[in-house]
Design an enzyme around this catalytic site. Structure first.
Site, short mmCIF file in Angstrom:
data_model
loop_
_atom_site.label_atom_id
_atom_site.label_comp_id
_atom_site.label_asym_id
_atom_site.label_seq_id
_atom_site.Cartn_x
_atom_site.Cartn_y
_atom_site.Cartn_z
N TYR A 236 11.67 -67.73 -30.79
CA TYR A 236 12.01 -67.30 -32.15
C TYR A 236 13.51 -67.22 -32.31
O TYR A 236 14.22 -66.75 -31.42
CB TYR A 236 11.39 -65.92 -32.40
CG TYR A 236 11.43 -65.45 -33.83
CD1 TYR A 236 10.45 -65.84 -34.74
CD2 TYR A 236 12.43 -64.59 -34.28
CE1 TYR A 236 10.47 -65.39 -36.06
CE2 TYR A 236 12.46 -64.14 -35.60
CZ TYR A 236 11.47 -64.55 -36.49
OH TYR A 236 11.49 -64.12 -37.78
N PHE A 301 14.66 -66.23 -43.12
CA PHE A 301 15.22 -67.22 -42.19
C PHE A 301 14.52 -66.99 -40.86
O PHE A 301 14.62 -65.93 -40.27
CB PHE A 301 16.73 -67.01 -42.01
CG PHE A 301 17.37 -67.92 -40.97
CD1 PHE A 301 18.21 -68.95 -41.37
CD2 PHE A 301 17.14 -67.75 -39.61
CE1 PHE A 301 18.81 -69.78 -40.42
CE2 PHE A 301 17.72 -68.57 -38.66
CZ PHE A 301 18.56 -69.59 -39.07
N GLU A 302 13.79 -68.00 -40.40
CA GLU A 302 13.28 -67.95 -39.04
C GLU A 302 13.06 -69.38 -38.55
O GLU A 302 12.63 -70.25 -39.30
CB GLU A 302 12.01 -67.11 -38.90
CG GLU A 302 10.85 -67.49 -39.76
CD GLU A 302 9.66 -66.52 -39.61
OE1 GLU A 302 9.82 -65.42 -39.04
OE2 GLU A 302 8.56 -66.88 -40.07
N ILE A 303 13.42 -69.60 -37.29
CA ILE A 303 13.17 -70.86 -36.61
C ILE A 303 12.29 -70.50 -35.43
O ILE A 303 12.71 -69.71 -34.57
CB ILE A 303 14.48 -71.53 -36.15
CG1 ILE A 303 15.39 -71.80 -37.36
CG2 ILE A 303 14.19 -72.83 -35.40
CD1 ILE A 303 16.79 -72.28 -37.00
#
Length: 404
Positions: A236, A301-303
């Site tokens: 994450y 916002f997350e990858i």
């Protein structure tokens, strides 16, 4: 045996020099000594003294280790043997948010995706209009996919009592819980928490970058962030870390502890539970939500690696929360739900702060001190009311986990 006179002189001179240097060092004023910038009581955390830099302002640099960059046409659009991996940019968006979505697309395409051409995947609970499809396709050279959220993923679950739901809405709305009266907001939070990863369109996708309408990206990023996540075994990636409204998640931690009582083995030995439970805050907000600090990754916002959300641990946890009804009776957001699960069930070393990606979702910023960035002031956290600066809880994450 008596030493020669010359040797005795040399030894005496050496002793004198040593004593002189010792005295000089011992008398050096403390103000001239610089503290190292990593340690503290936890690896990578703050020192109890004053550091020689502010880690919230010194945001320059890029992730360590190998970086996958453009070489020739290895990331060319629709190239069959490209260097891209199974990843997508993902957005839940409505037709009426088209202009705001185009704003976000322009920024991310300009700063990153025009180099790497990862596909965009748009989700909507209603069919996309022809105009939405045409204008979003025109905004990128990458592939664009349009997906409908199934009704069974979006509708209010059958176990939610409508009378209790309305009573809860009235009560929490009167307490100032934002968006409590919007049913679609509750549905969105539930979908982003646990339903999106089950969509058939993502079954062959491993990584995603979540992008919402009307956000800004400020920094030129010249490496493949998805390949970096894969190469470094990260689960994450976050950008901003905030406190939540305790009233909106009042029973989230009690329900979590119920789940943990039945599944104690699900907690990772190198977890970030201290981050979840430390309620060190400004005095007027020195309170927890029944044990939860409310600090969370701001998930607009997350990858992330979809494998985590598909794991048995997370599916069982989400199903427990879903049955408890807090997505509707309270206003459990996907941000605290994702954050608690990651903080408990994942190795904290697999969670990464993308400090080099300049970002804004009103009213908060992540603004690196980096020559590759433009359009935002280095170190700025908010352009809103001054009290909003106290909502930043990144320092709590750095305290227990570090700055990786």
């Amino acid at each position: 045996m008596t030493l020669p006179r010359s040797m005795r002189y040399l030894a005496a001179a050496t002793i004198c020099i040593f004593v002189y240097l010792f005295v000089q060092i011992s008398q050096t004023p403390p103000a001239k000594l610089r503290l190292p910038t990593g340690g503290g009581s936890k690896p990578g955390g703050f020192h109890h003294g004053q550091p020689d830099r502010d880690p919230l302002l010194d945001l320059s640099g890029e992730p360590a280790g190998p970086l996958r960059r453009v070489q020739g046409d290895n990331y060319a659009p629709r190239k069959a043997d490209s260097a891209r991996i199974n990843a997508t940019i993902l957005s839940l968006v409505r037709n009426e948010e088209l202009d705001d979505m185009l704003q976000s697309m322009r920024d991310l395409e300009r700063t990153w995706n025009h180099k790497f051409n990862y596909p965009w995947t748009f989700f909507n609970d209603k069919p996309f209009t022809d105009e939405f499809r045409r204008r979003t396709r025109d905004a990128t050279n990458a592939e664009v996919r349009y997906e409908l959220v199934p009704a069974e993923h979006w509708d209010v679950p059958s176990w939610i009592n409508p009378d209790l739901y309305q009573e809860s809405v009235d009560l929490l709305a009167s307490q100032g819980v934002q968006y409590m009266e919007r049913q679609s907001y509750h549905q969105m939070c539930r979908w982003n928490s646990g339903m999106f990863s089950e969509h058939p369109a993502l079954k062959d996708v491993q990584y995603y970058w979540r992008v919402e309408p009307k956000v800004h990206f400020f920094c030129d990023v010249d490496y493949d962030v998805f390949r970096w996540m894969q190469d470094h075994n990260k689960t994450y990636g976050f950008n901003i870390n905030l406190y939540d409204s305790p009233e909106s998640v009042a029973t989230l931690w009690p329900e979590t502890t119920k789940f943990l009582a039945d599944h104690p083995d699900y907690v990772h030995p190198d977890n970030a539970r201290e981050w979840l439970e430390d309620a060190t805050r400004r005095p007027e907000h020195n309170r927890k939500a029944h044990g939860y600090s409310t600090c969370h990754f701001w998930s607009n916002f997350e990858i992330a690696d979809l494998s985590f959300w598909r794991s048995n641990k997370y599916r069982e946890y989400f199903n427990h929360l879903d049955r408890a009804g807090g997505f509707f009776y309270e206003r459990w957001g996907d941000a605290p739900v994702h954050s608690i699960a990651l903080g408990l069930f994942e190795d904290k070393r697999k969670i990464h702060w993308f400090k080099d990606i300049g970002y804004q979702h009103i009213p908060f910023f992540n603004c690196p001190n980096n020559p590759q960035c433009s359009g935002c002031v280095a170190g700025r956290f908010t352009d809103g009311e001054s009290w909003l600066k106290q909502e930043d809880c990144r320092s709590l994450w750095f305290k227990y986990v570090g700055m990786d």
